[in-house]
Scaffold this motif. Structure first.
Motif, PDB file in Angstrom:
ATOM      1  N   PRO A  33      33.274  40.442  44.628  1.00 10.81           N
ATOM      2  CA  PRO A  33      32.187  41.441  44.548  1.00 10.81           C
ATOM      3  C   PRO A  33      32.053  42.268  45.817  1.00 10.81           C
ATOM      4  O   PRO A  33      31.728  43.461  45.763  1.00 10.81           O
ATOM      5  CB  PRO A  33      30.940  40.575  44.306  1.00 10.81           C
ATOM      6  N   LEU A  34      32.318  41.647  46.982  1.00  7.67           N
ATOM      7  CA  LEU A  34      32.233  42.381  48.239  1.00  7.67           C
ATOM      8  C   LEU A  34      33.287  43.483  48.302  1.00  7.67           C
ATOM      9  O   LEU A  34      33.010  44.583  48.816  1.00  7.67           O
ATOM     10  CB  LEU A  34      32.410  41.419  49.411  1.00  7.67           C
ATOM     11  N   SER A  35      34.463  43.211  47.788  1.00  7.72           N
ATOM     12  CA  SER A  35      35.516  44.230  47.800  1.00  7.72           C
ATOM     13  C   SER A  35      35.115  45.449  46.976  1.00  7.72           C
ATOM     14  O   SER A  35      35.397  46.587  47.358  1.00  7.72           O
ATOM     15  CB  SER A  35      36.817  43.638  47.258  1.00  7.72           C
ATOM     16  N   THR A  36      34.427  45.222  45.860  1.00  8.46           N
ATOM     17  CA  THR A  36      33.970  46.338  45.027  1.00  8.46           C
ATOM     18  C   THR A  36      32.919  47.171  45.746  1.00  8.46           C
ATOM     19  O   THR A  36      32.958  48.408  45.736  1.00  8.46           O
ATOM     20  CB  THR A  36      33.401  45.804  43.701  1.00  8.46           C
ATOM     21  N   LYS A  37      31.967  46.494  46.407  1.00 11.53           N
ATOM     22  CA  LYS A  37      30.920  47.216  47.135  1.00 11.53           C
ATOM     23  C   LYS A  37      31.456  47.996  48.324  1.00 11.53           C
ATOM     24  O   LYS A  37      30.897  49.040  48.694  1.00 11.53           O
ATOM     25  CB  LYS A  37      29.849  46.224  47.599  1.00 11.53           C
ATOM     26  N   LEU A  38      32.530  47.501  48.922  1.00 11.37           N
ATOM     27  CA  LEU A  38      33.103  48.168  50.096  1.00 11.37           C
ATOM     28  C   LEU A  38      34.148  49.210  49.724  1.00 11.37           C
ATOM     29  O   LEU A  38      34.796  49.784  50.605  1.00 11.37           O
ATOM     30  CB  LEU A  38      33.730  47.125  51.034  1.00 11.37           C
ATOM     31  N   GLY A  39      34.315  49.451  48.438  1.00 10.46           N
ATOM     32  CA  GLY A  39      35.193  50.531  48.006  1.00 10.46           C
ATOM     33  C   GLY A  39      36.659  50.181  47.928  1.00 10.46           C
ATOM     34  O   GLY A  39      37.502  51.085  47.925  1.00 10.46           O
ATOM     35  N   VAL A  40      36.999  48.896  47.848  1.00  6.05           N
ATOM     36  CA  VAL A  40      38.401  48.502  47.697  1.00  6.05           C
ATOM     37  C   VAL A  40      38.768  48.620  46.227  1.00  6.05           C
ATOM     38  O   VAL A  40      38.232  47.898  45.391  1.00  6.05           O
ATOM     39  CB  VAL A  40      38.634  47.066  48.206  1.00  6.05           C
ATOM     40  N   ARG A  41      39.649  49.560  45.914  1.00  2.28           N
ATOM     41  CA  ARG A  41      40.014  49.836  44.530  1.00  2.28           C
ATOM     42  C   ARG A  41      41.479  49.510  44.290  1.00  2.28           C
ATOM     43  O   ARG A  41      42.345  49.875  45.081  1.00  2.28           O
ATOM     44  CB  ARG A  41      39.770  51.316  44.202  1.00  2.28           C
ATOM     45  N   ASP A  42      41.740  48.838  43.194  1.00  3.86           N
ATOM     46  CA  ASP A  42      43.120  48.535  42.821  1.00  3.86           C
ATOM     47  C   ASP A  42      43.775  49.766  42.213  1.00  3.86           C
ATOM     48  O   ASP A  42      43.157  50.504  41.437  1.00  3.86           O
ATOM     49  CB  ASP A  42      43.164  47.383  41.811  1.00  3.86           C
ATOM     50  N   LYS A  43      45.016  49.991  42.577  1.00  2.00           N
ATOM     51  CA  LYS A  43      45.760  51.133  42.064  1.00  2.00           C
ATOM     52  C   LYS A  43      46.119  50.912  40.603  1.00  2.00           C
ATOM     53  O   LYS A  43      46.543  49.827  40.214  1.00  2.00           O
ATOM     54  CB  LYS A  43      47.026  51.341  42.888  1.00  2.00           C
ATOM     55  N   GLN A  44      45.911  51.952  39.797  1.00  2.00           N
ATOM     56  CA  GLN A  44      46.275  51.871  38.383  1.00  2.00           C
ATOM     57  C   GLN A  44      47.796  51.966  38.264  1.00  2.00           C
ATOM     58  O   GLN A  44      48.397  52.962  38.641  1.00  2.00           O
ATOM     59  CB  GLN A  44      45.609  52.998  37.593  1.00  2.00           C
ATOM     60  N   ARG A  45      48.397  50.923  37.738  1.00  2.00           N
ATOM     61  CA  ARG A  45      49.847  50.882  37.627  1.00  2.00           C
ATOM     62  C   ARG A  45      50.273  51.070  36.171  1.00  2.00           C
ATOM     63  O   ARG A  45      49.741  50.395  35.286  1.00  2.00           O
ATOM     64  CB  ARG A  45      50.379  49.545  38.133  1.00  2.00           C
ATOM     65  N   PRO A  46      51.234  51.962  35.921  1.00  2.67           N
ATOM     66  CA  PRO A  46      51.757  52.081  34.546  1.00  2.67           C
ATOM     67  C   PRO A  46      52.391  50.765  34.111  1.00  2.67           C
ATOM     68  O   PRO A  46      53.128  50.141  34.873  1.00  2.67           O
ATOM     69  CB  PRO A  46      52.810  53.193  34.664  1.00  2.67           C
ATOM     70  N   LYS A  47      52.095  50.344  32.900  1.00  2.00           N
ATOM     71  CA  LYS A  47      52.627  49.080  32.408  1.00  2.00           C
ATOM     72  C   LYS A  47      53.981  49.281  31.752  1.00  2.00           C
ATOM     73  O   LYS A  47      54.240  50.301  31.122  1.00  2.00           O
ATOM     74  CB  LYS A  47      51.651  48.453  31.398  1.00  2.00           C
ATOM     75  N   ALA A  48      54.826  48.296  31.933  1.00  4.86           N
ATOM     76  CA  ALA A  48      56.134  48.332  31.278  1.00  4.86           C
ATOM     77  C   ALA A  48      55.968  48.018  29.795  1.00  4.86           C
ATOM     78  O   ALA A  48      55.211  47.117  29.413  1.00  4.86           O
ATOM     79  CB  ALA A  48      57.071  47.320  31.932  1.00  4.86           C
ATOM     80  N   GLN A  49      56.660  48.770  28.944  1.00  4.53           N
ATOM     81  CA  GLN A  49      56.585  48.535  27.509  1.00  4.53           C
ATOM     82  C   GLN A  49      57.186  47.175  27.162  1.00  4.53           C
ATOM     83  O   GLN A  49      58.182  46.761  27.766  1.00  4.53           O
ATOM     84  CB  GLN A  49      57.333  49.641  26.755  1.00  4.53           C
ATOM     85  N   PRO A  50      56.592  46.455  26.214  1.00  2.61           N
ATOM     86  CA  PRO A  50      57.139  45.148  25.834  1.00  2.61           C
ATOM     87  C   PRO A  50      58.589  45.271  25.364  1.00  2.61           C
ATOM     88  O   PRO A  50      58.912  46.099  24.508  1.00  2.61           O
ATOM     89  CB  PRO A  50      56.221  44.695  24.691  1.00  2.61           C
ATOM     90  N   ASN A  51      59.447  44.460  25.956  1.00  3.04           N
ATOM     91  CA  ASN A  51      60.863  44.450  25.581  1.00  3.04           C
ATOM     92  C   ASN A  51      61.394  43.050  25.826  1.00  3.04           C
ATOM     93  O   ASN A  51      61.654  42.677  26.969  1.00  3.04           O
ATOM     94  CB  ASN A  51      61.644  45.491  26.401  1.00  3.04           C
ATOM     95  N   PRO A  52      61.536  42.245  24.778  1.00  2.00           N
ATOM     96  CA  PRO A  52      61.932  40.840  24.953  1.00  2.00           C
ATOM     97  C   PRO A  52      63.264  40.668  25.702  1.00  2.00           C
ATOM     98  O   PRO A  52      63.401  39.759  26.516  1.00  2.00           O
ATOM     99  CB  PRO A  52      62.034  40.309  23.514  1.00  2.00           C
ATOM    100  N   MET A  53      64.229  41.537  25.426  1.00  2.00           N
ATOM    101  CA  MET A  53      65.547  41.380  26.051  1.00  2.00           C
ATOM    102  C   MET A  53      65.463  41.639  27.553  1.00  2.00           C
ATOM    103  O   MET A  53      65.987  40.869  28.372  1.00  2.00           O
ATOM    104  CB  MET A  53      66.556  42.342  25.413  1.00  2.00           C
TER     105      MET A  53
END
Length: 398
Positions: free
Chosen positions: A63-83
């Motif tokens: 919670p402290l990280s949120t109040k202090l403005g620490v934001r996680d970078k939005q990362r594009p997700k890899a499409q599901p591919n079993p192989m």
């Protein structure tokens, strides 16, 4: 077999100076000496520290990280591919060019898309900024607590001010309760770091960290069993002194408080270099190598503890080189360089630049100032299609 091994391991020649046996270390009502079995308490205490850490990170640090403005970078997700997932999990996380081509044929995908999938998949495994923040907060709380505890325990001890006192009466130096609990706190913390090693942020010096933790645990354990506690407490205090400044430097870096981060980094660098390259060699290495010889002759324990201390010193030199390089970059560029131990996140911008280069290679180059009629050409004239040509060669605006 087990009894023979036990008797061989605890021969007094290994642990005590020549002329001293375990019979000389008999206790009384007022005098207590270290017992190896006491170290077993470090395991349940380490688990307690892990539980406290989890609760602290979830209830306070996150919670402290949120109040202090620490934001996680939005990362594009890899499409599901079993192989591709199977290859990533079992074979390799960074495939070579030939492997990428083979995987692209198997998945019926362009090589560029397979390369992008692996890039995004690696980024997904990298720790988030909030995780790094929580870990730094926990370590800062511990290091400042242990450093203050160490000073409170040692401020009235004679060996803190006169290092020869580390060997007065050795090895028949009674164990004081405050020293026992201080030792137990430090050993439990390093065991907790070992327990959480698979889940903590992995940096480029991960192998060096493992060696450091192993050497520290061996040093604390052996120094306790051989009653090197006085010299051991000096080692612990010296290490905690610089770590108190390292973790807040990381915290302000994650908060993007650049000036505060740079200032703390310079303070940390000065404290680290002085404590690890000056104070530690003189107070500890020279003390154990030279002053101890005024009291007893060399034995196995003498050589073993000096080897462990030398391993720590080599790690100090390794990290000092990294710090000096970062300080040099700071004075050259005026800002602190990214921690070289940190793993750099890969960006899809690399793909965009590759696309542009490939288009240029194929002769397909786009220039917006040529294709758009709304822009003025570089020489200041208007596009020719906005003008009418007269027979006498003059130009007339439409």
């Amino acid at each position: 077999m087990a009894r023979s091994l036990y008797e061989w391991l605890w021969q007094h020649e290994f642990w005590l100076p020549p002329g001293i046996t375990w019979e000389d270390m008999q206790e009384s009502e007022d005098i207590h000496y270290p017992h190896p079995r006491d170290l077993l308490l470090s395991f349940p205490f380490a688990l307690i520290l892990v539980v406290i850490r989890c609760a602290f990170e979830r209830a306070i640090a996150l919670p402290l990280s949120t109040k202090l403005g620490v934001r996680d970078k939005q990362r594009p997700k890899a499409q599901p591919n079993p192989m591709l997932e199977t290859f990533y999990s079992t074979r390799c996380k960074t495939p070579e060019e030939g492997e990428l081509t083979s995987l692209a044929k198997q998945c019926d995908l362009p090589v560029r898309k397979v390369e992008r999938w692996f890039r995004r998949r690696r980024n997904a495994d990298r720790p988030s900024l909030s995780k790094k923040f929580c870990e730094a907060c926990w370590r800062f709380i511990f290091y400042i607590t242990s450093f203050v505890t160490g000073l409170a325990v040692l401020y009235d001890k004679p060996w803190l001010w006169d290092h020869r006192e580390c060997w007065t009466g050795y090895p028949q130096q009674p164990l004081q309760p405050s020293l026992f609990w201080y030792y137990l706190l430090e050993l439990s913390f390093y065991w907790s770091l070992v327990f959480t090693l698979p889940f903590d942020v992995k940096r480029k010096d991960f192998k060096e960290q493992i060696v450091h933790h192993a050497a520290t645990i061996f040093l604390i354990s052996f120094s306790y069993c051989a009653n090197y506690i006085r010299i051991g407490t000096l080692v612990l205090v010296i290490h905690d002194a610089s770590d108190c400044f390292l973790e807040p430097t990381k915290i302000f870096n994650y908060m993007k408080w650049k000036r505060t981060c740079d200032s703390l980094f310079m303070i940390f660098s000065a404290v680290f270099l002085v404590s690890r390259l000056v104070v530690f060699p003189y107070t500890v290495l020279y003390n154990t190598y030279y002053y101890s010889m005024e009291i007893f002759q060399p034995f196995f324990g003498y050589y073993f503890v000096n080897v462990l201390l030398l391993i720590l010193q080599l790690l100090h030199v390794f990290w000092s080189c990294l710090i000096i390089h970062m300080v040099y970059k700071f004075f050259i560029h005026g800002t602190m360089e990214k921690d070289m131990r940190s793993d750099t996140e890969e960006s899809d911008k690399d793909e965009e630049s590759e696309d542009i280069r490939e288009k240029e290679k194929n002769g397909v180059t786009y220039f917006s100032n040529i294709t758009s009629n709304n822009y003025i050409q570089r020489n200041g004239s208007e596009p020719l299609n906005n003008r009418a040509h007269l027979t006498n060669g003059h130009v007339k605006d439409r």
